[in-house]
Design a protein around this motif. Structure first.
Motif, short mmCIF file in Angstrom:
data_model
loop_
_atom_site.label_atom_id
_atom_site.label_comp_id
_atom_site.label_asym_id
_atom_site.label_seq_id
_atom_site.Cartn_x
_atom_site.Cartn_y
_atom_site.Cartn_z
N PHE A 220 35.34 16.51 -14.67
CA PHE A 220 34.32 17.52 -14.96
C PHE A 220 34.20 17.62 -16.47
CE2 PHE A 220 36.48 18.47 -11.00
CZ PHE A 220 35.41 18.59 -10.12
N THR A 221 33.00 17.36 -16.98
CA THR A 221 32.75 17.34 -18.42
C THR A 221 31.76 18.43 -18.79
OG1 THR A 221 33.12 14.94 -18.45
CG2 THR A 221 31.99 15.91 -20.34
N TRP A 222 32.12 19.24 -19.76
CA TRP A 222 31.27 20.36 -20.14
C TRP A 222 30.00 19.88 -20.82
CZ3 TRP A 222 29.90 24.98 -19.09
CH2 TRP A 222 29.17 25.74 -20.00
N SER A 223 28.87 20.45 -20.39
CA SER A 223 27.58 20.16 -21.01
C SER A 223 26.96 21.47 -21.45
CB SER A 223 26.64 19.45 -20.01
OG SER A 223 25.33 19.39 -20.52
N ALA A 224 26.89 21.67 -22.77
CA ALA A 224 26.29 22.90 -23.27
C ALA A 224 24.81 22.95 -22.93
CB ALA A 224 26.50 23.00 -24.78
N GLY A 225 24.16 21.78 -22.96
CA GLY A 225 22.73 21.73 -22.65
C GLY A 225 22.43 22.13 -21.22
N HIS A 227 24.63 23.87 -19.47
CA HIS A 227 25.47 25.06 -19.28
C HIS A 227 26.25 24.95 -17.97
CE1 HIS A 227 26.75 28.88 -20.90
NE2 HIS A 227 26.80 29.36 -19.66
N GLY A 228 26.93 23.84 -17.84
CA GLY A 228 27.73 23.60 -16.65
C GLY A 228 28.57 22.37 -16.83
N TRP A 229 29.31 22.03 -15.78
CA TRP A 229 30.24 20.91 -15.81
C TRP A 229 29.64 19.73 -15.05
CZ3 TRP A 229 34.61 21.69 -18.72
CH2 TRP A 229 34.89 23.01 -19.06
N LEU A 230 29.42 18.63 -15.76
CA LEU A 230 28.90 17.42 -15.13
C LEU A 230 30.01 16.80 -14.28
CD1 LEU A 230 27.05 15.87 -18.21
CD2 LEU A 230 26.06 17.27 -16.39
N VAL A 231 29.67 16.50 -13.04
CA VAL A 231 30.66 15.99 -12.10
C VAL A 231 30.64 14.47 -12.10
CG1 VAL A 231 31.43 16.02 -9.69
CG2 VAL A 231 30.29 18.03 -10.66
N ALA A 232 31.84 13.88 -12.09
CA ALA A 232 31.99 12.44 -11.93
C ALA A 232 33.09 12.18 -10.92
CB ALA A 232 32.32 11.76 -13.26
N ASP A 234 35.65 9.11 -9.48
CA ASP A 234 36.20 7.76 -9.70
C ASP A 234 35.60 7.11 -10.93
OD1 ASP A 234 37.61 8.16 -7.32
OD2 ASP A 234 36.01 7.27 -6.12
N GLY A 235 35.34 7.92 -11.95
CA GLY A 235 34.83 7.39 -13.21
C GLY A 235 33.34 7.16 -13.23
N THR A 236 32.63 7.50 -12.16
CA THR A 236 31.19 7.28 -12.09
C THR A 236 30.46 8.62 -12.01
OG1 THR A 236 31.52 5.20 -10.90
CG2 THR A 236 29.33 6.18 -10.76
N PRO A 237 29.43 8.84 -12.84
CA PRO A 237 28.69 10.10 -12.76
C PRO A 237 28.17 10.35 -11.35
CG PRO A 237 28.06 8.88 -14.72
CD PRO A 237 28.92 7.96 -13.92
N THR A 238 28.31 11.58 -10.90
CA THR A 238 27.85 11.94 -9.56
C THR A 238 26.39 12.35 -9.63
OG1 THR A 238 30.05 12.68 -8.93
CG2 THR A 238 28.22 13.48 -7.59
N VAL A 239 25.55 11.57 -8.98
CA VAL A 239 24.12 11.86 -8.92
C VAL A 239 23.72 11.95 -7.45
CG1 VAL A 239 23.61 10.74 -11.12
CG2 VAL A 239 23.49 9.42 -9.00
N VAL A 247 25.83 19.25 -11.22
CA VAL A 247 26.41 20.13 -12.23
C VAL A 247 27.03 21.33 -11.53
CG1 VAL A 247 25.99 21.48 -14.30
CG2 VAL A 247 24.65 19.42 -13.88
N ALA A 248 28.24 21.69 -11.92
CA ALA A 248 28.91 22.87 -11.39
C ALA A 248 28.96 23.94 -12.46
CB ALA A 248 30.31 22.52 -10.92
N ALA A 249 28.62 25.18 -12.09
CA ALA A 249 28.74 26.28 -13.05
C ALA A 249 30.20 26.65 -13.26
CB ALA A 249 27.95 27.49 -12.55
N THR A 250 30.98 26.56 -12.19
CA THR A 250 32.41 26.88 -12.24
C THR A 250 33.18 25.80 -11.48
OG1 THR A 250 31.91 29.25 -12.23
CG2 THR A 250 34.18 28.59 -11.70
N VAL A 251 34.30 25.41 -12.03
CA VAL A 251 35.19 24.46 -11.37
C VAL A 251 36.55 25.14 -11.20
CG1 VAL A 251 36.37 22.23 -11.49
CG2 VAL A 251 34.02 22.45 -12.34
N VAL A 252 37.09 25.06 -10.00
CA VAL A 252 38.40 25.64 -9.71
C VAL A 252 39.34 24.51 -9.30
CG1 VAL A 252 39.71 27.24 -8.30
CG2 VAL A 252 37.34 27.78 -8.91
N VAL A 253 40.43 24.38 -10.03
CA VAL A 253 41.50 23.46 -9.63
C VAL A 253 42.55 24.34 -8.95
CG1 VAL A 253 43.17 21.73 -10.36
CG2 VAL A 253 40.98 21.96 -11.58
N GLN A 254 42.58 24.27 -7.64
CA GLN A 254 43.45 25.15 -6.86
C GLN A 254 44.67 24.36 -6.38
OE1 GLN A 254 41.42 27.38 -3.81
NE2 GLN A 254 43.31 27.99 -2.78
#
Length: 329
Positions: A220-225, A227-232, A234-239, A247-254
């Motif tokens: 999960f990589t933060w994107s200010a533009g 305003h969320g976390w870009l999801v990938a 296995d190393g590949t962007p999730t589209v 894009v996730a607004a919140t990510v929880v590692v539980q």
């Protein structure tokens, strides 16, 4: 020998032959009769039995869909519309997703895959949710049937599913959500226990966070533009095929306890069981920062609450939430 004697002998011979022929014919007919019993004739063709109609949706109940996410299943469809996405470890150290929809229903979701035992515990926090899945280990099916949810597989609701072109099975099964739910139930159906609001003070500035399973990983990589976390994965962007980058607004590692369940796949690999009732540590990512937190879910019938390090309620940012169940250290 006289003429009269010869006549009597001929009559007796004819009678014996007739009797023998009658016995032989009778035996032959009896044998054919046994063959006919094994393959009955003139049996009426049974009328095909229609699959049971989907059960009516319960007002205020969300839709949960098991979604495939191995490379052969990507890009997925409808994932960006989910209110909550749970990532869990499955056989072989791989991962699978469960997307929960309450505020909006995409036109299509998929590829749809099979359910696991720990899904039932996780879904128990919702009020009789609809679970869309492609099947399950046959010994698990009775347990799914007794769970407090509306189970809708292709066997029960064939009109809601279709096979997409261009991909090999089992990575080509898709769902039309509107054929299971007439309309989205609304945010009140998300009885997850999550709290939304302003971020707590503190936190650590974070640009990226990776969670690893034995044979899969999420980044999960933060994107200010955005305003969320870009999801990938296995190393590949999730589209997605319908809404682009996820894009996730919140990510929880539980951090949870993960152990072998009593079920296994066709290769003999035991299915991991993810315990979502209990308590433990967590990490919450929002607004470009990471917050140490703890989680608590005392009973399966309740949602999960998250507490910040200072003891206050850990608020999430408005928007989609991704929860990744990571093995507790």
């Amino acid at each position: 020998m006289g003429h009269r004697a010869r006549t009597r002998r001929a009559v007796l011979t004819a009678a014996v032959l007739a009797t023998t022929l009658t016995v032989s014919l009778t035996a032959g007919c009896s044998h054919r009769g046994r063959d006919d019993d094994r393959a009955p004739q003139h049996t009426p063709t049974p009328t095909p039995t229609a699959p049971p109609a989907p059960a009516p949706a319960v007002a205020g109940s969300p839709l949960a869909v098991k979604i495939d996410n191995v490379p052969a299943a990507r890009p997925q469809t409808g994932l960006g519309a989910a209110d909550v996405v749970y990532a869990e470890q499955v056989e072989g150290g791989l991962s699978r997703l469960m997307a929960v929809y309450a505020t909006r229903l995409p036109a299509t979701v998929g590829p749809v895959r099979s359910a696991r035992e720990s899904d039932l515990e996780l879904l128990h926090q919702f009020h009789r949710p609809t679970l869309a899945f492609s099947g399950a280990q046959h010994k698990l099916l009775p347990l799914i049937g007794r769970a407090p949810l509306r189970a809708e597989s292709p066997d029960r609701a064939p009109a809601a599913y279709y096979r997409g072109a261009g991909r090999a099975a089992p990575h080509n099964l898709y769902l039309h959500p509107a054929r299971l739910l007439p309309s989205p139930p609304g945010k009140a159906a998300l009885t997850t226990g999550f709290s939304y609001g302003p971020a707590p003070s503190g936190g650590t500035p974070t640009t990226s966070r990776t969670v690893r399973y034995p044979a899969a990983r999420f980044t999960f990589t933060w994107s200010a533009g955005r305003h969320g976390w870009l999801v990938a994965m296995d190393g590949t962007p999730t589209v997605t095929t319908d809404s682009g980058r996820v894009v996730a607004a919140t990510v929880v590692v539980q951090h949870v306890r993960i152990h072998s369940s009593r079920y296994h796949d066709a290769l003999g690999n035991h299915t991991p069981y993810t315990e979502t009732v209990g308590s433990g540590k967590a990490e919450v990512l929002r607004d470009g920062r990471s917050f140490a937190a703890s989680w608590s879910r005392p009973a399966a019938t309740g949602g999960t609450t998250f507490t910040a390090a200072d003891g206050s309620r850990m608020n999430f940012a408005d928007g989609p939430v991704w929860v990744v169940f990571a093995p507790a250290p």
